[in-house]
Design a protein around this motif. Structure first.
Motif, PDB file in Angstrom:
ATOM      1  N   ALA A 110       0.777  -1.084   0.064  1.00  0.00           N
ATOM      2  CA  ALA A 110       0.054   0.017  -0.075  1.00  0.00           C
ATOM      3  C   ALA A 110       0.783   1.100   0.048  1.00  0.00           C
ATOM      4  N   VAL A 111       0.518   2.203  -0.540  1.00  0.00           N
ATOM      5  CA  VAL A 111       0.932   3.474  -0.474  1.00  0.00           C
ATOM      6  C   VAL A 111       0.275   4.714   0.416  1.00  0.00           C
ATOM      7  N   ILE A 112       1.093   5.216   1.240  1.00  0.00           N
ATOM      8  CA  ILE A 112       0.631   6.207   2.177  1.00  0.00           C
ATOM      9  C   ILE A 112       0.316   7.332   1.480  1.00  0.00           C
ATOM     10  N   ASP A 156       9.789  29.257  -6.583  1.00  0.00           N
ATOM     11  CA  ASP A 156      10.810  28.154  -6.829  1.00  0.00           C
ATOM     12  C   ASP A 156      11.423  27.499  -5.449  1.00  0.00           C
ATOM     13  N   TYR A 157      11.886  26.248  -5.814  1.00  0.00           N
ATOM     14  CA  TYR A 157      12.662  25.713  -4.717  1.00  0.00           C
ATOM     15  C   TYR A 157      13.994  26.400  -4.355  1.00  0.00           C
ATOM     16  N   ALA A 158      14.466  26.337  -2.873  1.00  0.00           N
ATOM     17  CA  ALA A 158      15.523  27.315  -2.479  1.00  0.00           C
ATOM     18  C   ALA A 158      16.658  26.797  -3.116  1.00  0.00           C
ATOM     19  N   GLY A 218      -0.525  14.504   2.020  1.00  0.00           N
ATOM     20  CA  GLY A 218      -1.342  15.625   1.335  1.00  0.00           C
ATOM     21  C   GLY A 218      -1.515  14.907  -0.122  1.00  0.00           C
ATOM     22  N   GLY A 219      -0.702  14.329  -0.452  1.00  0.00           N
ATOM     23  CA  GLY A 219      -0.918  13.802  -1.666  1.00  0.00           C
ATOM     24  C   GLY A 219      -0.439  14.415  -3.151  1.00  0.00           C
ATOM     25  N   ALA A 220       0.242  15.597  -2.462  1.00  0.00           N
ATOM     26  CA  ALA A 220       0.847  16.695  -3.634  1.00  0.00           C
ATOM     27  C   ALA A 220       1.941  16.067  -4.305  1.00  0.00           C
ATOM     28  N   TYR A 221       2.751  15.247  -3.948  1.00  0.00           N
ATOM     29  CA  TYR A 221       3.871  14.454  -4.710  1.00  0.00           C
ATOM     30  C   TYR A 221       3.399  13.302  -5.338  1.00  0.00           C
ATOM     31  N   VAL A 222       2.566  12.425  -4.384  1.00  0.00           N
ATOM     32  CA  VAL A 222       2.403  11.091  -4.801  1.00  0.00           C
ATOM     33  C   VAL A 222       1.532  11.234  -6.109  1.00  0.00           C
ATOM     34  N   ILE A 259      -2.279  21.734   1.628  1.00  0.00           N
ATOM     35  CA  ILE A 259      -2.509  20.363   1.432  1.00  0.00           C
ATOM     36  C   ILE A 259      -0.866  19.621   1.784  1.00  0.00           C
ATOM     37  N   THR A 260      -0.123  20.143   1.708  1.00  0.00           N
ATOM     38  CA  THR A 260       1.205  19.578   1.969  1.00  0.00           C
ATOM     39  C   THR A 260       1.490  19.435   3.320  1.00  0.00           C
ATOM     40  N   THR A 261       1.880  18.098   3.688  1.00  0.00           N
ATOM     41  CA  THR A 261       2.001  17.815   4.930  1.00  0.00           C
ATOM     42  C   THR A 261       3.456  17.721   5.521  1.00  0.00           C
ATOM     43  N   THR A 299      -0.410  20.672   8.152  1.00  0.00           N
ATOM     44  CA  THR A 299      -0.383  20.944   6.653  1.00  0.00           C
ATOM     45  C   THR A 299       0.838  22.331   7.148  1.00  0.00           C
ATOM     46  N   PHE A 300       1.392  22.650   6.092  1.00  0.00           N
ATOM     47  CA  PHE A 300       2.369  23.908   6.001  1.00  0.00           C
ATOM     48  C   PHE A 300       1.582  25.095   6.476  1.00  0.00           C
ATOM     49  N   ARG A 301       0.312  25.214   5.942  1.00  0.00           N
ATOM     50  CA  ARG A 301      -0.547  26.445   6.537  1.00  0.00           C
ATOM     51  C   ARG A 301      -1.000  26.340   7.796  1.00  0.00           C
ATOM     52  N   GLY A 350       4.293  14.981   7.557  1.00  0.00           N
ATOM     53  CA  GLY A 350       4.859  13.544   7.510  1.00  0.00           C
ATOM     54  C   GLY A 350       5.098  13.476   5.929  1.00  0.00           C
ATOM     55  N   GLY A 351       4.280  13.981   4.949  1.00  0.00           N
ATOM     56  CA  GLY A 351       4.851  13.736   3.578  1.00  0.00           C
ATOM     57  C   GLY A 351       6.148  14.329   3.274  1.00  0.00           C
ATOM     58  N   THR A 352       6.514  15.559   4.090  1.00  0.00           N
ATOM     59  CA  THR A 352       7.769  16.171   3.722  1.00  0.00           C
ATOM     60  C   THR A 352       9.076  15.411   4.236  1.00  0.00           C
ATOM     61  N   ARG A 371       6.247  31.303   2.478  1.00  0.00           N
ATOM     62  CA  ARG A 371       6.373  31.630   1.126  1.00  0.00           C
ATOM     63  C   ARG A 371       6.564  30.553   0.097  1.00  0.00           C
ATOM     64  N   ILE A 372       6.176  29.245   0.659  1.00  0.00           N
ATOM     65  CA  ILE A 372       6.138  28.086  -0.317  1.00  0.00           C
ATOM     66  C   ILE A 372       5.035  28.249  -1.357  1.00  0.00           C
ATOM     67  N   VAL A 373       5.275  28.358  -2.611  1.00  0.00           N
ATOM     68  CA  VAL A 373       4.109  28.384  -3.552  1.00  0.00           C
ATOM     69  C   VAL A 373       3.232  29.268  -2.911  1.00  0.00           C
TER      70      VAL A 373
END
Ligand SMILES: Cc1cc2nc3c(=O)[nH]c(=O)nc-3n(C[C@H](O)[C@H](O)[C@H](O)COP(=O)(O)OP(=O)(O)OC[C@H]3O[C@@H](n4cnc5c(N)ncnc54)[C@H](O)[C@@H]3O)c2cc1C
Length: 258
Positions: free
Chosen positions: A25-27, A176-178, A30-34, A102-104, A69-71, A106-108, A93-95
């Motif tokens: 199974a895949v965890i 952009d990414y740092a 936020g699902g943003a990268y999956v 949505i970005t979490t 989440t980042f928020r 745990g995912g990060t 300032r990320i995106v």
């Protein structure tokens, strides 16, 4: 016929049981990268309803749920002043807000991304992580191990310490990414200097930490630039990153010492 399963456990324990039952199974955090990947997912375990979306104070410090989440980091009252607000600074300032919603955490951390702002900041604050099976350990130890895709990251713990801290990063454009990110922190006789997006993942620089403890910001900058490894990618070359490291570490350590 292939049946695909999308499971939404109601707790971390239920999620862990599902992962034990479905070994491939895949965890989904936020699902943003999956969702950006092209791999086929037969069983997804989505943590959205698992009760891990919190930032809270504990008797020993602060705890961030894996689904915070980042928020949430950006707006949590508990984080505005903790370590001079560097957990807010590193994500705000990320995106855009939609992505930060949505970005979490745990995912990060599980993704172990080299560009990660959050990893750099958390390493500077002696964060620990809790995994359902492997238990609790320093974030640095977790990052040094091979990811176990069957284990579940449940929370991050921050010690009850009054850090003086500073966050610095440089991006080519706002979204952009740092090109490089730096976190410095000091509490009593402890100092931390972490440099990430080299483009490799954030690492501590003990020599720069000794200079920070000695009150020498320029020395910390010099030694970080000369001892850490920097590489090339589409954003910048290693030589440029080394120069940037000198500048950002000088700023971060001077701010901590001010
Ligand atoms: C457009 C865009 C721009 C971005 N820019 C930046 C940036 O500039 N700086 C920055 O630092 N970050 C940036 N990010 C990355 C972001 O910070 C996250 O790292 C990324 O989106 C993954 O988080 P997620 O919650 O979506 O994880 P997911 O995509 O859900 O998961 C990522 C991986 O972690 C696993 N996983 C998720 N949660 C857990 C868990 N609790 N336990 C175990 N495994 C888990 C998944 O199975 C997967 O392998 C950006 C993201 C996007 C989409």
């Amino acid at each position: 016929m292939t049946k695909q399963l999308y499971l939404k456990p109601r707790s971390a324990a239920e999620a862990a049981a599902l992962l034990a039952e479905h070994r491939r199974a895949v965890i989904i955090g936020g699902g943003a990268y999956v969702r950006l990947g092209s791999r086929r997912i037969d069983v997804a375990v989505d943590l959205y309803d698992a009760g891990l979306d919190y930032v809270r104070r504990t008797p020993n410090g602060l705890e961030l749920g894996a689904m915070a989440t980042f928020r949430m980091l950006e707006t949590a009252p508990e984080l505005q002043d903790y370590a001079d607000g560097i957990l807010v600074r590193c994500v705000e300032r990320i995106v855009g807000v939609q992505v930060r919603n949505i970005t979490t955490v745990g995912g990060t951390l599980f993704g172990r991304y080299g560009f990660s702002n959050l990893i750099t900041a958390l390493l500077a604050l002696d964060a620990e992580v809790a995994l359902h099976h492997a238990g609790r350990m320093p974030l640095g130890d977790f990052l040094a191990t091979k990811p176990d895709s069957c284990d579940l990251l449940t929370a991050v713990f921050l010690p009850d310490q009054v850090w003086r801290a500073s966050w610095q990063d440089m991006t080519r454009t706002v979204n952009d990414y740092a090109v490089l990110n730096v976190a410095a922190a000091r509490c009593g006789d402890q100092a931390r200097v972490v440099v990430g997006a080299r483009p490799g993942r954030g690492v501590r620089c003990p020599e720069a930490e000794a200079a920070l403890l000695a009150g020498d910001a320029d020395g910390a900058a010099e030694v970080a630039a000369s001892t850490l490894e920097f590489g090339n990618d589409v954003r910048a070359g290693g030589d440029y990153r080394r120069e940037l490291c000198r500048t950002l570490v000088a700023r971060a350590t001077a701010e901590v010492l001010a």
